[in-house]
Design an enzyme around this catalytic site. Structure first.
Site, PDB file in Angstrom:
ATOM      1  N   LYS A  89       7.401   7.680   4.632  1.00 14.67           N
ATOM      2  CA  LYS A  89       7.053   7.916   3.224  1.00 14.67           C
ATOM      3  C   LYS A  89       6.960   9.408   2.938  1.00 14.67           C
ATOM      4  O   LYS A  89       6.355   9.816   1.947  1.00 14.67           O
ATOM      5  CB  LYS A  89       5.718   7.236   2.890  1.00 14.67           C
ATOM      6  N   PRO A 135       3.577   5.807  -3.609  1.00 20.84           N
ATOM      7  CA  PRO A 135       4.947   5.440  -3.314  1.00 20.84           C
ATOM      8  C   PRO A 135       5.130   4.944  -1.892  1.00 20.84           C
ATOM      9  O   PRO A 135       4.574   5.500  -0.952  1.00 20.84           O
ATOM     10  CB  PRO A 135       5.719   6.742  -3.536  1.00 20.84           C
ATOM     11  N   GLU A 136       5.918   3.914  -1.762  1.00 23.37           N
ATOM     12  CA  GLU A 136       6.342   3.417  -0.463  1.00 23.37           C
ATOM     13  C   GLU A 136       7.802   3.854  -0.288  1.00 23.37           C
ATOM     14  O   GLU A 136       8.303   4.659  -1.065  1.00 23.37           O
ATOM     15  CB  GLU A 136       6.171   1.890  -0.404  1.00 23.37           C
ATOM     16  N   ARG A 141      -6.826  -4.699   2.701  1.00 19.78           N
ATOM     17  CA  ARG A 141      -6.078  -4.496   1.451  1.00 19.78           C
ATOM     18  C   ARG A 141      -5.969  -5.810   0.698  1.00 19.78           C
ATOM     19  O   ARG A 141      -5.848  -6.882   1.302  1.00 19.78           O
ATOM     20  CB  ARG A 141      -4.662  -3.980   1.757  1.00 19.78           C
TER      21      ARG A 141
END
Length: 283
Positions: A59, A2-3, A271
């Site tokens: 977060k 989750p962001e 990424r």
DNA sequence: AGACCCCTGGAC
DNA sequence: GTCCAGGGGTCT
């Protein structure tokens, strides 16, 4: 996993199940899931802990406790901090529900219901917090500003004198918080900035545009209850819907929604990164 | 900046 | 089998 939008959604969907209730016990099923200096045994050692509500910083999902009487304010345990990392989930469960395959910690409430912290990859953690414990937590101390409330001027200043790639800086929680791989790619696309562009080569006007579209995409996602690609669910167990609105994330090789050209996929800041070579300008 | 690490599970 | 994954830490 989750962001910012996903953690914010979990905090909001969890609140009705826990606010005003009291924590009466905790079971840590995976020892490494509990971190920090405050041991889980001390949580309810002085009786139930009344829960004032939920919150979010970066977060990190927060459960706020009413401070216990008689403890000094600096050292009084006054909450729990959850970092969900890639696969962490928080669910409110009915009384009597047994732990599930990936339940790593379990919190008992005074009405018999329980809060499950599930996490298949075991990267996530929970820790007790107090004002002093937060001061002593390097990750917490190093967190940058929140993107939803930062001014345009302050946002521009974050990148001044930096030569790092824009995407790397957006992902760096010491620069700005809450942004991960999805919202970095989505916001850079909307701003028309190539992810590997050094910050020093981005015009101030475009940097202000980036702040505006970052707020826009985060708020749109919160409205859709976040992005469910694999594991992310709200505290009620529902999937989010913002994955249906991705313009670049996960769309490498597909046509750009703006110009029709093929979206490129590359590694930036270690990424997987997707961008449009035509719509997103380099330095 | 990059390589590997912490883990597990799904896609191929 | 191999590669990949919403995160972040630690080494060189």
């Amino acid at each position: 996993m989750p962001e910012l939008p996903e953690v914010e959604t979990i905090a909001r969907t969890l609140a009705p199940s826990v606010t005003g209730r009291s924590l009466v016990g905790v079971e840590v099923l995976n020892p490494k899931t509990w971190q920090g200096d405050i041991p889980p045994e001390s949580l309810c050692a002085d009786g139930p802990r009344r829960i004032l509500g939920t919150g979010r910083r970066a977060k990190v999902l927060l459960l706020h406790f009413e401070p216990a009487r008689g403890e000094d304010g600096i050292h009084a345990l006054n909450g729990l901090a959850f970092h969900l990392k890639m696969t962490g989930q928080l669910f409110a469960r009915e009384p009597g529900t047994p732990p599930e395959k990936h339940t790593r910690a379990l919190f008992h409430l005074d009405d018999g219901s329980r809060l499950f912290f599930n996490d298949s990859r075991k990267f996530g953690y929970v820790r007790g917090v107090s004002p002093a414990a937060l001061e002593a937590w390097p990750f917490w101390k190093a967190l940058g500003p929140e993107p939803l409330t930062i001014s345009g001027d302050d946002f521009v200043r974050l990148f001044e004198g930096r030569n790092g790639a824009m995407k790397a800086l957006l992902l760096n929680q010491s620069v700005i918080v809450g942004v991960g791989n999805i919202y970095a790619d989505e916001s850079l696309f909307r701003a028309g900035i190539r992810p590997d562009t050094p910050a020093s080569r981005v015009q101030e006007k475009r940097m202000r545009r980036l702040r505006d579209v970052l707020v826009e995409v985060l708020e749109e996602s919160i409205r859709e209850c976040g992005s469910s690609i694999r594991d992310y669910r709200t505290a009620g167990g529902d999937a989010g819907a913002f994955q249906n609105s991705f313009r670049v994330y996960g769309r490498g090789g597909q046509p750009c929604v703006q110009c029709g050209r093929e979206l490129k996929q590359a590694k930036v800041a270690g990424r997987t990164t997707v961008y449009c070579p035509a719509c997103q300008a380099g330095g």
